[in-house]
Scaffold this motif. Structure first.
Motif, PDB file in Angstrom:
ATOM      1  N   TYR A 133      64.423  23.278   7.260  1.00  0.00           N
ATOM      2  CA  TYR A 133      63.325  22.325   7.028  1.00  0.00           C
ATOM      3  C   TYR A 133      62.405  22.849   5.922  1.00  0.00           C
ATOM      4  O   TYR A 133      62.024  22.111   5.012  1.00  0.00           O
ATOM      5  CB  TYR A 133      62.567  22.139   8.344  1.00  0.00           C
ATOM      6  CG  TYR A 133      61.534  21.045   8.376  1.00  0.00           C
ATOM      7  CD1 TYR A 133      61.905  19.718   8.603  1.00  0.00           C
ATOM      8  CD2 TYR A 133      60.174  21.327   8.230  1.00  0.00           C
ATOM      9  CE1 TYR A 133      60.951  18.705   8.668  1.00  0.00           C
ATOM     10  CE2 TYR A 133      59.211  20.329   8.293  1.00  0.00           C
ATOM     11  CZ  TYR A 133      59.612  19.020   8.520  1.00  0.00           C
ATOM     12  OH  TYR A 133      58.664  18.019   8.591  1.00  0.00           O
ATOM     13  N   VAL A 149      51.602  16.532  13.432  1.00  0.00           N
ATOM     14  CA  VAL A 149      51.181  15.172  13.758  1.00  0.00           C
ATOM     15  C   VAL A 149      51.905  14.752  15.034  1.00  0.00           C
ATOM     16  O   VAL A 149      53.111  15.001  15.182  1.00  0.00           O
ATOM     17  CB  VAL A 149      51.561  14.192  12.616  1.00  0.00           C
ATOM     18  CG1 VAL A 149      50.985  12.809  12.894  1.00  0.00           C
ATOM     19  CG2 VAL A 149      51.080  14.717  11.272  1.00  0.00           C
ATOM     20  N   SER A 161      58.857   4.259  13.145  1.00  0.00           N
ATOM     21  CA  SER A 161      58.327   5.212  14.131  1.00  0.00           C
ATOM     22  C   SER A 161      57.268   6.108  13.492  1.00  0.00           C
ATOM     23  O   SER A 161      57.230   6.280  12.268  1.00  0.00           O
ATOM     24  CB  SER A 161      59.488   6.078  14.653  1.00  0.00           C
ATOM     25  OG  SER A 161      59.033   7.128  15.485  1.00  0.00           O
ATOM     26  N   THR A 199      53.924  12.699  16.870  1.00  0.00           N
ATOM     27  CA  THR A 199      54.872  11.588  16.696  1.00  0.00           C
ATOM     28  C   THR A 199      56.129  11.873  17.527  1.00  0.00           C
ATOM     29  O   THR A 199      56.334  12.997  17.988  1.00  0.00           O
ATOM     30  CB  THR A 199      55.308  11.432  15.218  1.00  0.00           C
ATOM     31  OG1 THR A 199      56.192  12.516  14.897  1.00  0.00           O
ATOM     32  CG2 THR A 199      54.125  11.401  14.277  1.00  0.00           C
ATOM     33  N   ASP A 250      64.842   1.691   7.985  1.00  0.00           N
ATOM     34  CA  ASP A 250      65.039   2.739   9.004  1.00  0.00           C
ATOM     35  C   ASP A 250      66.434   2.565   9.593  1.00  0.00           C
ATOM     36  O   ASP A 250      67.169   1.638   9.232  1.00  0.00           O
ATOM     37  CB  ASP A 250      63.947   2.599  10.092  1.00  0.00           C
ATOM     38  CG  ASP A 250      63.642   3.912  10.808  1.00  0.00           C
ATOM     39  OD1 ASP A 250      64.584   4.521  11.362  1.00  0.00           O
ATOM     40  OD2 ASP A 250      62.473   4.320  10.823  1.00  0.00           O
ATOM     41  N   LYS A 302      62.610  15.040  19.755  1.00  0.00           N
ATOM     42  CA  LYS A 302      64.021  15.015  19.367  1.00  0.00           C
ATOM     43  C   LYS A 302      64.493  16.453  19.150  1.00  0.00           C
ATOM     44  O   LYS A 302      63.676  17.347  18.964  1.00  0.00           O
ATOM     45  CB  LYS A 302      64.181  14.212  18.073  1.00  0.00           C
ATOM     46  CG  LYS A 302      63.781  12.740  18.219  1.00  0.00           C
ATOM     47  CD  LYS A 302      63.727  12.047  16.868  1.00  0.00           C
ATOM     48  CE  LYS A 302      63.145  10.648  17.015  1.00  0.00           C
ATOM     49  NZ  LYS A 302      62.782  10.049  15.724  1.00  0.00           N
TER      50      LYS A 302
HETATM   51  P1  NAD Z   1      59.459  10.152  13.603  1.00  0.00           P
HETATM   52  O1  NAD Z   1      60.681  10.697  14.207  1.00  0.00           O
HETATM   53  O2  NAD Z   1      58.465   9.474  14.468  1.00  0.00           O
HETATM   54  O3  NAD Z   1      59.823   9.168  12.398  1.00  0.00           O
HETATM   55  C1  NAD Z   1      60.861   9.471  11.483  1.00  0.00           C
HETATM   56  C2  NAD Z   1      61.587   8.184  11.181  1.00  0.00           C
HETATM   57  O4  NAD Z   1      62.615   8.486  10.204  1.00  0.00           O
HETATM   58  C3  NAD Z   1      62.287   7.611  12.412  1.00  0.00           C
HETATM   59  O5  NAD Z   1      61.969   6.238  12.565  1.00  0.00           O
HETATM   60  C4  NAD Z   1      63.763   7.805  12.105  1.00  0.00           C
HETATM   61  O6  NAD Z   1      64.596   6.800  12.660  1.00  0.00           O
HETATM   62  C5  NAD Z   1      63.761   7.756  10.589  1.00  0.00           C
HETATM   63  N1  NAD Z   1      64.967   8.354  10.032  1.00  0.00           N
HETATM   64  C6  NAD Z   1      65.585   9.506  10.383  1.00  0.00           C
HETATM   65  N2  NAD Z   1      66.711   9.677   9.692  1.00  0.00           N
HETATM   66  C7  NAD Z   1      66.825   8.594   8.875  1.00  0.00           C
HETATM   67  C8  NAD Z   1      67.758   8.186   7.904  1.00  0.00           C
HETATM   68  N3  NAD Z   1      68.856   8.926   7.645  1.00  0.00           N
HETATM   69  N4  NAD Z   1      67.556   7.026   7.241  1.00  0.00           N
HETATM   70  C9  NAD Z   1      66.451   6.273   7.506  1.00  0.00           C
HETATM   71  N5  NAD Z   1      65.526   6.607   8.412  1.00  0.00           N
HETATM   72  C10 NAD Z   1      65.715   7.756   9.092  1.00  0.00           C
HETATM   73  O7  NAD Z   1      58.775  11.392  12.846  1.00  0.00           O
HETATM   74  P2  NAD Z   1      57.444  11.513  11.945  1.00  0.00           P
HETATM   75  O8  NAD Z   1      56.724  12.665  12.455  1.00  0.00           O
HETATM   76  O9  NAD Z   1      56.753  10.220  11.808  1.00  0.00           O
HETATM   77  O10 NAD Z   1      58.100  11.950  10.554  1.00  0.00           O
HETATM   78  C11 NAD Z   1      57.862  11.264   9.335  1.00  0.00           C
HETATM   79  C12 NAD Z   1      57.889  12.273   8.205  1.00  0.00           C
HETATM   80  O11 NAD Z   1      56.805  13.187   8.340  1.00  0.00           O
HETATM   81  C13 NAD Z   1      59.161  13.131   8.153  1.00  0.00           C
HETATM   82  O12 NAD Z   1      59.577  13.261   6.809  1.00  0.00           O
HETATM   83  C14 NAD Z   1      58.698  14.461   8.704  1.00  0.00           C
HETATM   84  O13 NAD Z   1      59.475  15.530   8.222  1.00  0.00           O
HETATM   85  C15 NAD Z   1      57.277  14.501   8.180  1.00  0.00           C
HETATM   86  N6  NAD Z   1      56.376  15.410   8.866  1.00  0.00           N
HETATM   87  C16 NAD Z   1      56.089  15.237  10.187  1.00  0.00           C
HETATM   88  C17 NAD Z   1      55.215  16.119  10.810  1.00  0.00           C
HETATM   89  C18 NAD Z   1      54.862  16.001  12.263  1.00  0.00           C
HETATM   90  O14 NAD Z   1      54.269  16.932  12.825  1.00  0.00           O
HETATM   91  N7  NAD Z   1      55.167  14.882  12.915  1.00  0.00           N
HETATM   92  C19 NAD Z   1      54.649  17.178  10.086  1.00  0.00           C
HETATM   93  C20 NAD Z   1      54.966  17.308   8.739  1.00  0.00           C
HETATM   94  C21 NAD Z   1      55.833  16.419   8.133  1.00  0.00           C
END
Ligand code: NAD
Length: 267
Positions: A161, A194, A22, A196, A43, A201
């Motif tokens: 976080y 970002v 994802s 996403t 995942d 959630k």
């Molecule tokens: P997302 O929810 O689209 O993707 C996160 C993925 O991690 C999902 O597919 C989920 O199933 C998987 N996941 C969750 N718990 C898990 C586990 N225990 N084991 C394996 N997989 C697991 O979110 P995203 O925005 O793509 O997030 C990716 C990373 O980017 C994260 O570390 C998030 O903290 C970081 N991040 C996101 C943003 C944002 O604004 N989207 C900003 C800064 C950092």
């Protein structure tokens, strides 16, 4: 004659991407494959992960494995699959994550910190440990972690976080100093906001559009400028995974369009 830069920047490389089903992880899996890599998608969202692996060409190119990153056996199995299926491990992208639990410090349950710790810190620690197990004898590799602008500043809404993402930047720097002797680079990407599925959630609303969230209500126009696409982060990961960053290690690459530097960062 001028050198011709390859458009297949990861030709022959093997990657594990946690959280690869994802958002940022999915965009990165696609980018890595476009550039010639074979990828293990690790995942807990089995249907999405299997579907993505199939879409990208199936077992010769991309494989899905159910991997809860907080479980050491799962992480070890994902790394072992990269070796057994594709012959090694060149890139470990520890990207899996969950959003923070919001709440005042005198009211929040410490269990919320414990729950998130398993994914955001323990999961990355395990990813590094098992990647190093394979990369050290090979004397090569690139390990990437995903922190956040919340890994650098406060005031981002979630104490849990922010705590764990700060710790992640420290872990990245610490491991980088050890692994440099093995020609293994360890770097961090710290995204701004970002677009996403993480934003739909808990603690956010299931149908939330990022721009409609209370957290971002102060200036929708400003927020629209600061929100990036997952591909922006995937391109940063491509740089850190490829030989173009061969002398970059222990670095935190903030990918936020400079918004973190602004005193009213959400404006
Ligand atoms: P997302 O929810 O689209 O993707 C996160 C993925 O991690 C999902 O597919 C989920 O199933 C998987 N996941 C969750 N718990 C898990 C586990 N225990 N084991 C394996 N997989 C697991 O979110 P995203 O925005 O793509 O997030 C990716 C990373 O980017 C994260 O570390 C998030 O903290 C970081 N991040 C996101 C943003 C944002 O604004 N989207 C900003 C800064 C950092």
């Amino acid at each position: 004659m001028a050198a011709v830069r390859s458009t297949m920047r990861l030709q022959g490389r093997v990657a594990v991407v946690t959280g690869g089903a994802s958002g940022i992880g999915k965009a990165t899996v696609k980018t890595f494959v476009e550039h010639g890599a074979r990828v293990i998608i690790a995942d807990i969202q089995d249907a999405l992960g299997e579907s993505l692996a199939h879409e990208l060409g199936g077992p010769g190119v991309a494989r899905y494995i159910h991997c809860n990153v907080s479980q050491e056996g799962h992480v070890a199995a994902a790394v072992d699959l990269s070796v057994n299926a594709f012959g090694g491990l060149d890139i470990m992208y520890n990207n899996a994550g969950v959003s923070g639990v919001h709440g005042a410090i005198d009211e929040i349950l410490v269990e919320n910190l414990d729950q998130q710790y398993g994914v955001l810190l323990r999961g990355v620690f395990l990813g590094m440990k098992h990647a190093a197990r394979v990369m050290k004898p090979a004397l090569k590799g690139s390990i990437i972690t995903t922190s956040s602008v919340a890994g650098h500043i406060g005031g981002m809404g979630s104490h849990t976080y922010t705590t764990l993402k700060h710790a992640l930047t420290g872990l990245t720097r610490s491991v980088a100093t050890e692994l440099r002797d093995y020609q293994i680079r360890v770097n961090n990407i710290s995204p701004g906001a970002v677009d996403t599925p993480i934003w739909s959630k808990p603690p956010f609303t299931p149908s939330s559009n990022l721009l409609n969230l209370p957290f971002f209500q102060s200036s929708k126009e400003g927020v629209a400028r600061m929100v990036s696409r997952p591909e922006s982060i995937a391109n940063a990961a491509l740089f850190l995974a490829s030989d173009e960053s061969s002398y970059v290690s222990g670095h935190c690459l903030v990918v936020d369009g400079s918004h973190m530097l602004h005193p009213n960062w959400a404006m």
